[in-house]
Enzyme design. Structure first.
Site, PDB file in Angstrom:
ATOM      1  N   MET A   1       0.842  -1.203   0.000  1.00  0.00           N
ATOM      2  CA  MET A   1       0.000   0.000   0.000  1.00  0.00           C
ATOM      3  C   MET A   1       0.872   1.246   0.000  1.00  0.00           C
ATOM      4  O   MET A   1       0.393   2.350   0.279  1.00  0.00           O
ATOM      5  CB  MET A   1      -0.939  -0.012   1.200  1.00  0.00           C
ATOM      6  CG  MET A   1      -1.903  -1.202   1.158  1.00  0.00           C
ATOM      7  SD  MET A   1      -3.408  -0.924   2.071  1.00  0.00           S
ATOM      8  CE  MET A   1      -2.791  -0.678   3.721  1.00  0.00           C
TER       9      MET A   1
ATOM     10  N   HIS B   1       9.011   1.404   3.368  1.00  0.00           N
ATOM     11  CA  HIS B   1      10.072   1.448   4.375  1.00  0.00           C
ATOM     12  C   HIS B   1      10.953   0.216   4.193  1.00  0.00           C
ATOM     13  O   HIS B   1      10.771  -0.563   3.247  1.00  0.00           O
ATOM     14  CB  HIS B   1       9.470   1.532   5.784  1.00  0.00           C
ATOM     15  CG  HIS B   1       8.427   0.482   6.074  1.00  0.00           C
ATOM     16  ND1 HIS B   1       8.708  -0.872   6.048  1.00  0.00           N
ATOM     17  CD2 HIS B   1       7.097   0.582   6.360  1.00  0.00           C
ATOM     18  CE1 HIS B   1       7.622  -1.549   6.341  1.00  0.00           C
ATOM     19  NE2 HIS B   1       6.614  -0.695   6.515  1.00  0.00           N
TER      20      HIS B   1
ATOM     21  N   HIS C   1       9.327  -3.216   3.421  1.00  0.00           N
ATOM     22  CA  HIS C   1       8.976  -3.410   2.005  1.00  0.00           C
ATOM     23  C   HIS C   1      10.246  -3.637   1.183  1.00  0.00           C
ATOM     24  O   HIS C   1      10.277  -4.485   0.284  1.00  0.00           O
ATOM     25  CB  HIS C   1       8.260  -2.175   1.451  1.00  0.00           C
ATOM     26  CG  HIS C   1       7.007  -1.794   2.165  1.00  0.00           C
ATOM     27  ND1 HIS C   1       6.894  -0.656   2.928  1.00  0.00           N
ATOM     28  CD2 HIS C   1       5.786  -2.389   2.217  1.00  0.00           C
ATOM     29  CE1 HIS C   1       5.672  -0.563   3.420  1.00  0.00           C
ATOM     30  NE2 HIS C   1       4.973  -1.604   3.021  1.00  0.00           N
TER      31      HIS C   1
ATOM     32  N   LEU D   1       5.898 -11.447   7.128  1.00  0.00           N
ATOM     33  CA  LEU D   1       5.289 -12.141   8.268  1.00  0.00           C
ATOM     34  C   LEU D   1       4.841 -11.169   9.359  1.00  0.00           C
ATOM     35  O   LEU D   1       4.161 -11.568  10.306  1.00  0.00           O
ATOM     36  CB  LEU D   1       6.256 -13.173   8.847  1.00  0.00           C
ATOM     37  CG  LEU D   1       6.340 -14.447   8.006  1.00  0.00           C
ATOM     38  CD1 LEU D   1       7.539 -15.289   8.410  1.00  0.00           C
ATOM     39  CD2 LEU D   1       5.043 -15.252   8.107  1.00  0.00           C
TER      40      LEU D   1
ATOM     41  N   SER E   1       4.072   1.415   7.984  1.00  0.00           N
ATOM     42  CA  SER E   1       3.753   2.742   7.444  1.00  0.00           C
ATOM     43  C   SER E   1       2.960   3.538   8.473  1.00  0.00           C
ATOM     44  O   SER E   1       2.996   4.767   8.480  1.00  0.00           O
ATOM     45  CB  SER E   1       2.934   2.602   6.158  1.00  0.00           C
ATOM     46  OG  SER E   1       3.588   1.735   5.255  1.00  0.00           O
TER      47      SER E   1
HETATM   48  P1  AMP Z   1       1.555  -2.847   3.459  1.00  0.00           P
HETATM   49  O1  AMP Z   1       2.089  -1.791   2.551  1.00  0.00           O
HETATM   50  O2  AMP Z   1       1.592  -2.448   4.901  1.00  0.00           O
HETATM   51  O3  AMP Z   1       0.258  -3.419   2.999  1.00  0.00           O
HETATM   52  O4  AMP Z   1       2.595  -4.040   3.377  1.00  0.00           O
HETATM   53  C1  AMP Z   1       2.986  -4.580   2.148  1.00  0.00           C
HETATM   54  C2  AMP Z   1       3.818  -5.812   2.412  1.00  0.00           C
HETATM   55  O5  AMP Z   1       4.971  -5.457   3.185  1.00  0.00           O
HETATM   56  C3  AMP Z   1       3.063  -6.861   3.213  1.00  0.00           C
HETATM   57  O6  AMP Z   1       3.391  -8.163   2.719  1.00  0.00           O
HETATM   58  C4  AMP Z   1       3.589  -6.647   4.598  1.00  0.00           C
HETATM   59  O7  AMP Z   1       3.515  -7.801   5.416  1.00  0.00           O
HETATM   60  C5  AMP Z   1       5.031  -6.289   4.314  1.00  0.00           C
HETATM   61  N1  AMP Z   1       5.601  -5.584   5.476  1.00  0.00           N
HETATM   62  C6  AMP Z   1       5.073  -4.511   6.116  1.00  0.00           C
HETATM   63  N2  AMP Z   1       5.841  -4.188   7.178  1.00  0.00           N
HETATM   64  C7  AMP Z   1       6.860  -5.092   7.215  1.00  0.00           C
HETATM   65  C8  AMP Z   1       7.971  -5.299   8.082  1.00  0.00           C
HETATM   66  N3  AMP Z   1       8.204  -4.528   9.126  1.00  0.00           N
HETATM   67  N4  AMP Z   1       8.805  -6.332   7.806  1.00  0.00           N
HETATM   68  C9  AMP Z   1       8.584  -7.139   6.736  1.00  0.00           C
HETATM   69  N5  AMP Z   1       7.553  -6.993   5.882  1.00  0.00           N
HETATM   70  C10 AMP Z   1       6.711  -5.983   6.115  1.00  0.00           C
END
Ligand code: AMP
Length: 302
Positions: free
Chosen positions: A36, A40, A43, A154, A192
């Site tokens: 999304m 960081h 990602h 994870l 995020s």
């Molecule tokens: P999001 O943008 O929050 O929907 O996350 C996109 C992808 O990044 C998802 O597969 C999340 O699980 C992964 N993600 C988010 N934060 C972390 C983190 N701290 N460590 C590893 N993967 C992450």
């Protein structure tokens, strides 16, 4: 590294992957990292892994309205496309798929993906409809990008379980690759949403990580599921600004309830210990997966 090609339409995205497959001889696999945005280091770790393992790396950035409930943070979810493209370039992504909501949902979708009982607990209980929204958009993205491998963090362990179940049940030919959680030096999982926290909340947010580390010890010491839940809630309550949404333990990856009254360390199954905690309006989640071997090592003081 060079800037990724930015694609905003479904048709162009499909063409780009089809062209790549036609031209590819070796390492012709497509690796996909759905996000999304507001990227960081968590990602970035997914993108770098995808870069190592595939010939073409596709990042998607799409804040999916379908997975937000009423009153959640869809409107104020942080966005920074320019910086996202810099991170994507630094990690070697080839394509950044950045569709508008109108491109992804020209009409409100009548067909949706529902993934049964594993979506009824943990975050699914606190956020009704959330995982239908996730499963629906991920299925759409898989159909658009047609990746060989898709990389998920994870940090969102239940999401990994839901997406893997969906891919299996619907015979979607993609390998789901779970990747470890990336943390700040003090243990806070990168998210995020961490930008929402004020200074005091940010300082207290380490209680999630500290509670999970304690959970490992409590399991090793013989706690059953109820005892572990109680102790975790007490631990979180040490931070005055923290408000527990849930503090749970389930089996991994089935997300089953551990039998009541049995020491968790005797189950011989991996366990997912998962927390969701509110700081003001900000809801943070974190978890750890403990294997039987790891619990045994903690027991013997290693
Ligand atoms: P999001 O943008 O929050 O929907 O996350 C996109 C992808 O990044 C998802 O597969 C999340 O699980 C992964 N993600 C988010 N934060 C972390 C983190 N701290 N460590 C590893 N993967 C992450």
């Amino acid at each position: 590294m060079s800037a990724p090609r930015v694609i905003r339409t479904v048709a162009e995205m499909r063409r780009a992957v089809a062209d790549f497959r036609k031209a590819a001889v070796d390492s012709g696999s497509v690796g996909f990292v759905p996000t999304m945005g507001y990227l960081h280091e968590g990602h970035a770790s997914l993108l770098r892994r995808a870069r190592e393992e595939n010939g073409l790396v596709v990042l998607s950035v799409f804040v999916n309205p379908l997975q937000f409930g009423p009153g959640e943070d869809f409107e104020r979810y942080p966005r920074d496309e320019k910086r996202d493209l810099e991170v994507a370039a630094a990690c070697g992504a080839d394509i950044a798929f950045m569709p508008s909501a109108a491109e992804m949902y020209p009409n409100p979708p009548l067909a949706r993906v529902t993934v049964g009982e594993i979506t009824g607990k943990l975050c699914g209980r606190s956020r009704p409809g959330h995982f239908d929204g996730v499963a629906t958009v991920v299925a759409k993205l898989f159909n658009i990008v047609q990746p060989d491998r898709a990389y998920f963090g994870l940090k969102d362990a239940q999401q990994v379980a839901v997406v893997a179940q969906m891919a299996r049940d619907l015979n979607i030919p993609v390998e789901i690759v779970p990747c470890p959680t990336v943390r700040e030096p003090d243990g806070l999982a990168l998210s995020s949403r961490n930008v929402y926290l004020n200074g005091e909340e940010r300082a207290q947010a380490t209680i999630l990580y500290r509670t999970l580390e304690r959970a490992r010890e409590w399991i090793a010491a013989g706690a059953d599921a109820d005892r572990l839940r109680d102790r975790m809630k007490q631990s979180i309550a040490e931070s005055p600004l923290a408000d527990t949404d849930y503090a749970e333990v389930v089996t991994w990856p089935g997300l089953g309830d551990p039998p009541a009254g049995r020491p968790l360390r005797d189950l011989g199954e991996p366990l997912l210990v998962a927390l969701a905690v509110r700081f003001g309006k900000t809801r943070l989640i974190d978890n750890m997966i403990f294997t039987p071997e790891e619990v045994a090592a903690t027991c013997s003081g290693k």
